[in-house]
Design a protein around this motif. Structure first.
Motif, PDB file in Angstrom:
ATOM      1  N   ALA A  21      37.074  57.749  81.656  1.00 46.84           N
ATOM      2  CA  ALA A  21      36.368  57.273  80.456  1.00 46.84           C
ATOM      3  C   ALA A  21      35.430  56.110  80.756  1.00 46.84           C
ATOM      4  CB  ALA A  21      37.364  56.868  79.367  1.00 46.84           C
ATOM      5  N   ALA A  60      39.558  47.891  78.745  1.00 45.83           N
ATOM      6  CA  ALA A  60      40.439  48.780  77.969  1.00 45.83           C
ATOM      7  C   ALA A  60      41.914  48.551  78.283  1.00 45.83           C
ATOM      8  CB  ALA A  60      40.064  50.238  78.245  1.00 45.83           C
ATOM      9  N   GLU A  61      42.199  48.175  79.544  1.00 46.63           N
ATOM     10  CA  GLU A  61      43.605  48.023  79.956  1.00 46.63           C
ATOM     11  C   GLU A  61      44.031  46.560  79.981  1.00 46.63           C
ATOM     12  OE1 GLU A  61      43.873  50.088  83.745  1.00 46.63           O
ATOM     13  OE2 GLU A  61      43.161  51.962  82.869  1.00 46.63           O
ATOM     14  N   SER A 111      37.263  54.553  69.424  1.00 45.43           N
ATOM     15  CA  SER A 111      37.928  54.625  70.736  1.00 45.43           C
ATOM     16  C   SER A 111      37.257  53.654  71.710  1.00 45.43           C
ATOM     17  CB  SER A 111      37.848  56.039  71.322  1.00 45.43           C
ATOM     18  OG  SER A 111      36.525  56.342  71.693  1.00 45.43           O
TER      19      SER A 111
HETATM   20  C1  LIG Z   1      41.991  54.020  78.113  1.00 43.66           C
HETATM   21  C2  LIG Z   1      40.793  53.670  78.898  1.00 43.66           C
HETATM   22  C3  LIG Z   1      39.496  53.900  78.412  1.00 43.66           C
HETATM   23  C4  LIG Z   1      39.202  54.709  77.170  1.00 43.66           C
HETATM   24  O1  LIG Z   1      39.759  54.253  76.012  1.00 43.66           O
HETATM   25  P1  LIG Z   1      40.031  55.309  74.809  1.00 43.66           P
HETATM   26  O2  LIG Z   1      40.361  54.419  73.665  1.00 43.66           O
HETATM   27  O3  LIG Z   1      41.194  56.150  75.251  1.00 43.66           O
HETATM   28  O4  LIG Z   1      38.793  56.095  74.609  1.00 43.66           O
HETATM   29  C5  LIG Z   1      38.419  53.461  79.162  1.00 43.66           C
HETATM   30  N1  LIG Z   1      38.599  52.853  80.329  1.00 43.66           N
HETATM   31  C6  LIG Z   1      39.810  52.632  80.856  1.00 43.66           C
HETATM   32  C7  LIG Z   1      39.917  51.916  82.152  1.00 43.66           C
HETATM   33  C8  LIG Z   1      40.953  53.044  80.162  1.00 43.66           C
HETATM   34  O5  LIG Z   1      42.156  52.853  80.702  1.00 43.66           O
END
Ligand SMILES: *Cc1c(COP(=O)(O)O)cnc(C)c1O
Length: 381
Positions: free
Chosen positions: A75, A162-163, A46
């Motif tokens: 997260a 992540a985004e 993840s």
């Molecule tokens: C989705 C997200 C995460 C975490 O990613 P996962 O794969 O869902 O654990 C972390 N930071 C941001 C800004 C996110 O949008």
């Protein structure tokens, strides 16, 4: 899904590479390096796992300060607490909605000198161990300024990208700025492996160590020998196969999401003639956003008193989901006791902001439904 994912998954089955690791894991890691220009990648279970391992690799321990963008998904900040470290939250600036480089420096200086935060809370004099900026909704943070402040105080940056896979700033991919960066392939992200993430970096030793820690930290011995605490954070070969197929459609996904944004912009531009002023998350010069989500701000005084909550409820009444922006971490019950540096920009964004329907698969008919509701809310305001 784009179509070729099943071919890679079938290959994993046909060759019996089901158990963790295998050729798709290596292939997906190579794809990610090629796409982002990052030197090395470790695919993981993840994005949260990637951020956690990133902090461990940067030596973050119990009681350390870690600076984190306040306006983000939880997260970004939770792994700081996994380490028993103390998050120091920093406000956003209003150009990109991401970490404010000015407040970042104020926070660093206050940590180093044992000053006070924006609420008058006293800090222990300690240099922060890491900085976590985020590229919200795919919009690149002001990385040139953030990296300059980080370099001035010699503090490593762990980028939360992540985004933002597919976003660039002055031609450099989000995820290629920090010493380390986290990607996510969760189901809601621009590409997905159903669940997954990756840690990127240019330091080969750090990424090797990430792989070691992610596979239970087994020392090199015929028996099970451990001299570190390990984790079960590695991505499986089956999911990496999905990832390889998804990489083939990533650019198409970015184009689809950017097309969504263009449609929304046109719609809200046309409302200007009626005295409305809906603000969109605009790209500063040099920035290219993957437009993961199309987001707007509705400031009531500039919109005849209309609030984004009224718009959200009207959409919901037609079974169309829109969501508020991320609620800042310094306003979350679980984090509000930690230090915060800034004014009220992130709170203002949260109050006025709305994420509009933004899927890669939105059809003309979906937009017709969305605009019909929006038109009627604005017309009756
Ligand atoms: C989705 C997200 C995460 C975490 O990613 P996962 O794969 O869902 O654990 C972390 N930071 C941001 C800004 C996110 O949008």
């Amino acid at each position: 899904m784009g179509g070729t994912e099943e071919k890679y998954v079938a290959e994993a089955f046909a060759t019996n590479w089901i158990a963790p690791l295998g050729p798709h894991v290596n292939g997906f890691e190579e794809d990610l390096c090629r796409f982002t220009g990052s030197g090395h990648a470790a695919t993981l279970s993840s994005g949260t796992a990637a951020l956690h391992l990133g902090l461990i690799l940067l030596g973050v321990e119990c009681g350390d300060y870690v600076i984190c963008q306040s306006m983000t998904f939880s997260a970004s900040a939770n792994p700081i607490r996994y380490q028993g470290a103390i998050p120091v939250f920093v406000d956003s600036e209003l150009d990109t909605w991401n970490m404010c480089p000015v407040q970042l420096e104020v926070a660093i200086v206050a940590c180093i000198n044992g000053g006070t935060d924006s609420n008058g809370k006293k800090l222990d004099p300690r240099k922060p161990k890491a900085i976590i900026p985020v590229h919200l909704y795919g919009m690149p943070a002001k990385m040139k300024e953030i990296m300059a402040v980080a370099a001035k105080y010699d503090i490593p940056v762990l980028e939360d990208a992540a985004e933002a896979l597919g976003s660039t700033l002055n031609g450099v991919a989000c995820g290629a700025f920090g010493q380390l960066a986290a990607l996510s392939f969760n189901g809601n992200k621009i590409i997905t492996t159903s669940g997954g993430g990756a840690l990127l970096g240019n330091n080969a030793d750090l990424i090797l160590k990430a792989r070691f820690l992610a596979t239970q930290a087994r020392d090199n011995a015929p028996h099970y020998q451990h001299s570190h605490i390990g984790y079960n954070y590695r991505m499986s070969n089956v999911l990496a196969g999905i990832g390889r197929g998804q990489m083939e459609v990533l650019e198409r996904r970015v184009a689809q999401r950017r097309a969504n944004f263009v449609r929304y912009r046109k719609f809200f531009d046309e409302l200007k003639a009626d005295g409305f002023n809906v603000h969109l998350q605009e790209e500063p010069v040099g920035a290219f956003s993957n437009r993961w989500l199309s987001c707007i701000l509705i400031n009531p005084p500039q919109n005849r008193g209309l609030t984004c909550e009224t718009v959200r409820m009207a959409l919901e009444a037609e079974n169309i989901e829109a969501r508020p922006l991320w609620k800042p971490m310094h306003k979350q019950p679980v984090f509000e006791k930690f230090p915060y540096f800034g004014e009220s920009s992130s709170e203002q964004l949260f109050t006025d902001g709305l994420c509009l329907p933004s899927g890669s698969n939105l059809l003309d008919a979906d937009f017709d439904r969305i605009f019909k509701v929006l038109r009627s809310v604005f017309r009756t305001t």
